[in-house]
Each structure stands twice: as structure tokens, then as C-alpha cells.
Design a protein around this motif. Sequence first.
Motif, mmCIF file in Angstrom:
data_model
loop_
_atom_site.group_PDB
_atom_site.id
_atom_site.type_symbol
_atom_site.label_atom_id
_atom_site.label_comp_id
_atom_site.label_asym_id
_atom_site.label_seq_id
_atom_site.Cartn_x
_atom_site.Cartn_y
_atom_site.Cartn_z
ATOM 1 N N ASP A 1 8.209 -4.983 -4.240
ATOM 2 C CA ASP A 1 7.123 -6.223 -4.445
ATOM 3 C C ASP A 1 7.823 -7.600 -4.220
ATOM 4 O OD1 ASP A 1 4.974 -4.600 -5.355
ATOM 5 O OD2 ASP A 1 5.296 -4.933 -7.429
ATOM 6 N N GLN B 1 -2.922 -0.025 -1.614
ATOM 7 C CA GLN B 1 -2.529 0.793 -2.794
ATOM 8 C C GLN B 1 -2.232 0.294 -4.113
ATOM 9 O OE1 GLN B 1 -2.661 4.104 -2.699
ATOM 10 N NE2 GLN B 1 -2.299 4.940 -0.801
ATOM 11 N N VAL B 2 -1.415 -0.918 -3.993
ATOM 12 C CA VAL B 2 -0.970 -1.476 -5.246
ATOM 13 C C VAL B 2 -2.109 -2.237 -5.794
ATOM 14 C CG1 VAL B 2 0.489 -3.376 -6.048
ATOM 15 C CG2 VAL B 2 1.207 -1.901 -4.375
ATOM 16 N N LEU B 3 -2.724 -3.025 -5.082
ATOM 17 C CA LEU B 3 -4.070 -3.938 -5.709
ATOM 18 C C LEU B 3 -5.179 -3.086 -6.243
ATOM 19 C CD1 LEU B 3 -3.864 -6.944 -3.277
ATOM 20 C CD2 LEU B 3 -3.134 -6.773 -5.461
ATOM 21 N N GLU C 1 -4.724 0.080 -7.686
ATOM 22 C CA GLU C 1 -4.300 1.157 -8.605
ATOM 23 C C GLU C 1 -4.589 0.731 -9.956
ATOM 24 O OE1 GLU C 1 0.267 0.180 -9.541
ATOM 25 O OE2 GLU C 1 -0.210 1.721 -7.788
ATOM 26 N N ASP C 2 -5.254 -0.323 -10.349
ATOM 27 C CA ASP C 2 -5.481 -0.756 -11.829
ATOM 28 C C ASP C 2 -4.402 -0.450 -12.684
ATOM 29 O OD1 ASP C 2 -6.950 -1.694 -13.778
ATOM 30 O OD2 ASP C 2 -8.124 0.202 -14.086
ATOM 31 N N SER C 3 -3.113 -1.027 -12.566
ATOM 32 C CA SER C 3 -2.160 -1.159 -13.588
ATOM 33 C C SER C 3 -1.388 -2.452 -13.724
ATOM 34 C CB SER C 3 -0.738 -0.095 -12.648
ATOM 35 O OG SER C 3 -0.442 -0.975 -11.492
ATOM 36 N N SER D 1 0.040 -3.766 -10.637
ATOM 37 C CA SER D 1 -0.775 -4.270 -9.683
ATOM 38 C C SER D 1 -1.493 -5.809 -10.053
ATOM 39 C CB SER D 1 -1.953 -3.352 -9.533
ATOM 40 O OG SER D 1 -2.735 -3.316 -10.622
#
Length: 204
Positions: A62, A106-108, A110-112, A115
Motif C-alpha cells: 500500500d 481488488q483492494v478498494l 474488498e470491503d475491509s 481498503s
Amino acid sequence: MRAVAKSDLTGRARLREAALELFAERGFEATSTRAVAAAAGLSPALVTRHFGSKQGLRAAVDEYVLDRIGGELRDLDPGEGLMASLGEVSARLFGADPVLRGYLRQVLLEDSEASAALFGRLLAGARAEVERLSEAYGEQGPDEEWAPFQMLCLILGPLLLERVMQPNLREPMFAPDMLARRSAANQQLLLRGYYGRLEEGAGG
């Protein structure tokens, strides 16, 4: 940014590059540290040695991605037109690098917590750019709270929706010509929508 051969990278950098590619392709949860080490041609123990954990490896990736984006933005030349320069930055970052596009997608999506944190840092950068544009045009232009979100929607929207947008376009959406058209359309929207009154006053 100059491309560096993987063989010239340090072990830490090779692991980070491998993680970036695998996270972009498979997502974070589906990628093991063993797979990252194998892709880098290194021992899995080195992941722990260099990053402490898989989460530490992700944080390093990141940071690398944000540094790349921030570096490009710092190199903007206001004398050449901020909006045009922002379009060129987006083209260099995303048009020429499908891995970077895949990673952010993928990161944005993924709802974590990770992210949300990454989006927050991108939002902070967008706020700084909106402030810089407002200063360049002499007075406050857009809604200061919402405008950074709008800017990110314009930049990240095609990246996040690439797979469903592409079938509806005649050319690859990140091809140079298409990027130039999209950049021009974004500039027209932002300048005439946010700062149109200022331009009309200058022209009159």
C-alpha cells in the motif's frame, strides 16, 4: 518512472513486487505468503523477516502504491495547466500499468478496514489537489467536502468498472487515445462545472 529489472531489486523489494502482482490478480485473502515468496524466488521465511506478517507485507505494498501516486502528483507543473497535468498523471499511472489498476480494484472493492484506510489516504490526496486547483483559479470553486469524492469517482470509476465498461466501448479503455479523450472530458466537466463562472468572467 524507470522500470527496474527484478533481478536488480533487493529481496525486500522483490517480495513487495511479487505481492503487488499476486494481490492484483487474486486478491489479498486468496494469496499466501508462500505463494509470494515462490513468485519472488525467495524463502517464505524472508516475508516474516522483512515485513513481520502478511499484513505487514500488505502495508508495504500500500505504501509503495501511494508513494507512486504521490510522486507523480508532486511532479505536476502548474505552468502547464493543472487539469491537463492531472490527466497525464492518471494516464501514466493507470494506462500503462494493468497491475496497479488490478491492485487498486481488488483492494478498494474488498470491503475491509485496510481498503477503507487506503481510500482514506487517496481521499486526503484528492482534497489537497482540489485545494490546489481552487488556489490556482483564484477563489473557492467546488463544494469542499464533496468535490474530492467527485474527483476520485472520475479517476477511479473507470478503473473499478473496467470489466463491465469495456464491452460497451469500441477501443480498449486504457489505450492512449481513449485515455486522452477521457482526460479531456474530465477537464471539461471539472473546469466548466466547478470553475465555469470564473472562466466566463475572465473572458468577458
